[in-house]
Write an enzyme that holds these catalytic residues in place. Structure first.
Site, PDB file in Angstrom:
ATOM      1  N   SER A 107       0.867  -1.184   0.000  1.00 37.14           N
ATOM      2  CA  SER A 107       0.000   0.000   0.000  1.00 37.14           C
ATOM      3  C   SER A 107       0.895   1.223   0.000  1.00 37.14           C
ATOM      4  O   SER A 107       1.530   1.545   1.009  1.00 37.14           O
ATOM      5  CB  SER A 107      -0.911  -0.003   1.235  1.00 37.14           C
ATOM      6  OG  SER A 107      -1.830  -1.060   1.167  1.00 37.14           O
ATOM      7  N   LYS A 182      -7.301   1.786  -2.713  1.00 37.19           N
ATOM      8  CA  LYS A 182      -6.838   1.323  -1.398  1.00 37.19           C
ATOM      9  C   LYS A 182      -6.825   2.475  -0.394  1.00 37.19           C
ATOM     10  O   LYS A 182      -7.176   2.293   0.771  1.00 37.19           O
ATOM     11  CB  LYS A 182      -5.442   0.716  -1.505  1.00 37.19           C
ATOM     12  CG  LYS A 182      -4.843   0.252  -0.166  1.00 37.19           C
ATOM     13  CD  LYS A 182      -5.741  -0.775   0.536  1.00 37.19           C
ATOM     14  CE  LYS A 182      -5.256  -1.112   1.946  1.00 37.19           C
ATOM     15  NZ  LYS A 182      -4.018  -1.894   1.967  1.00 37.19           N
ATOM     16  N   LYS A 250       0.496   5.638   8.167  1.00 39.98           N
ATOM     17  CA  LYS A 250       1.064   5.865   6.835  1.00 39.98           C
ATOM     18  C   LYS A 250      -0.032   5.990   5.786  1.00 39.98           C
ATOM     19  O   LYS A 250      -0.021   6.891   4.938  1.00 39.98           O
ATOM     20  CB  LYS A 250       2.021   4.714   6.496  1.00 39.98           C
ATOM     21  CG  LYS A 250       2.634   4.761   5.109  1.00 39.98           C
ATOM     22  CD  LYS A 250       1.923   3.844   4.118  1.00 39.98           C
ATOM     23  CE  LYS A 250       1.959   2.382   4.538  1.00 39.98           C
ATOM     24  NZ  LYS A 250       1.303   1.496   3.549  1.00 39.98           N
TER      25      LYS A 250
END
Length: 304
Positions: A107, A182, A250
């Site tokens: 990701s 995502k 993140k």
């Protein structure tokens, strides 16, 4: 024509897997169970030993892992790690064969995926960005959602590999699209966990039977995959990481930055991003993201 698409080659494509963490280890093992030959590389020897025990081959370097692979799959924490393993003399692009299909399941930022696809094309290597959702349980059970960016032909070619890893597999658009979807996924998950955490504290402070309450809530409109997956975490205060706060921090940075670039407002997401960041500063970064409950408890004066 690649071995993935060439019917004259009955054998399955040889796979190199880079990154054998919480997600990568069970995913690579599912490919082994499906009959693929998997050669892996990661920095931790115990993870390499686990792969070998499961029937895979442990490599001593990225170059060794990818040199004979038809497909290279990467699953590492963030954009800097993807760039570190992809570029440079010891990286994937310099050592994989022309025609190799590189599937990055990390990701990362959409722009990192776009840049990687361009750099790989110069080397004759095709790329799909294919981040996943479902956490460790989804990886173990091979029921992940896989959101893919790239060319349709490459997606179709990779579909049998994806089928061994997940249940919902969708081509979302050109390179970078998988990462964009995502990012939206991580926004929804974080906000959902936060709402569940607030409800848990509210219910407990009200003296309600928490297990019964979560069962009935999950059977109605308030129900969700998040609540199903994280209900026991909340009930047992079990924050053993399936997906760490550090990684969700993140991801919230990715979605916040990407939304700003396209002019999309994320008022609730911005608040939850700050709560996730707060958890990290309080030392909870290594816990599962269901530990957002701890943040609500602190705000509510509960003793942890």
């Amino acid at each position: 024509m690649s071995k993935l698409a060439d019917s004259s080659h009955p054998t399955r494509p040889a796979i190199a897997w880079i990154g054998l963490g919480i997600m990568g280890s069970p995913m690579s093992e599912n490919l082994l169970k499906a009959g693929y030959d998997v050669t892996g590389f990661t920095l931790e020897q115990d993870k390499l030993d686990r792969l070998a025990t499961a029937g895979g081959t442990a490599a001593r370097s990225i170059a060794e892992a990818v040199r004979d692979a038809d497909v290279v799959i990467t699953m590492v924490p963030a954009s800097p790690q993807v760039e570190a393993i992809a570029y440079g003399p010891d990286g994937i692009l310099e050592n994989a064969r022309t025609g190799t299909l590189l599937i990055d399941m990390s990701s990362i930022t959409p722009q990192t995926s776009v840049d990687l696809a361009k750099a790989a094309a110069d080397k004759g290597i095709r790329v799909l960005d294919a981040p996943v959702s479902g956490g460790e349980a989804g990886a173990v059970e091979a029921v992940l959602s896989i959101m893919v960016g790239g060319d349709r032909a490459d997606f179709d070619e990779a579909r049998p590999v994806f089928d061994a890893l997940g249940r919902t597999i969708v081509l979302c658009g050109p390179h970078g699209s998988g990462q964009t979807v995502k990012a939206a996924n991580q926004l929804i998950v974080a906000v959902n966990i936060q709402a569940c955490a607030e409800a848990v504290v509210f219910l407990e402070k009200s003296g309600v039977d928490l297990a019964a309450a979560l069962d009935v809530l999950n059977g109605g409109l308030a129900g969700s995959t998040v609540l199903t997956r994280k209900k026991d975490n909340f009930l047992n205060r079990d924050f053993e990481p399936g997906f760490r706060i550090d990684l969700h921090h993140k991801d919230m940075g990715i979605v916040t930055d990407a939304a700003r670039n396209v002019g999309a407002a994320l008022p609730v997401g911005a608040v939850v991003a700050q709560l996730v960041a707060s958890l990290r500063t309080q030392g909870d970064g290594g816990l599962d993201h269901s530990a957002l409950l701890r943040a609500v408890e602190r705000l509510s004066g509960a003793r942890l």
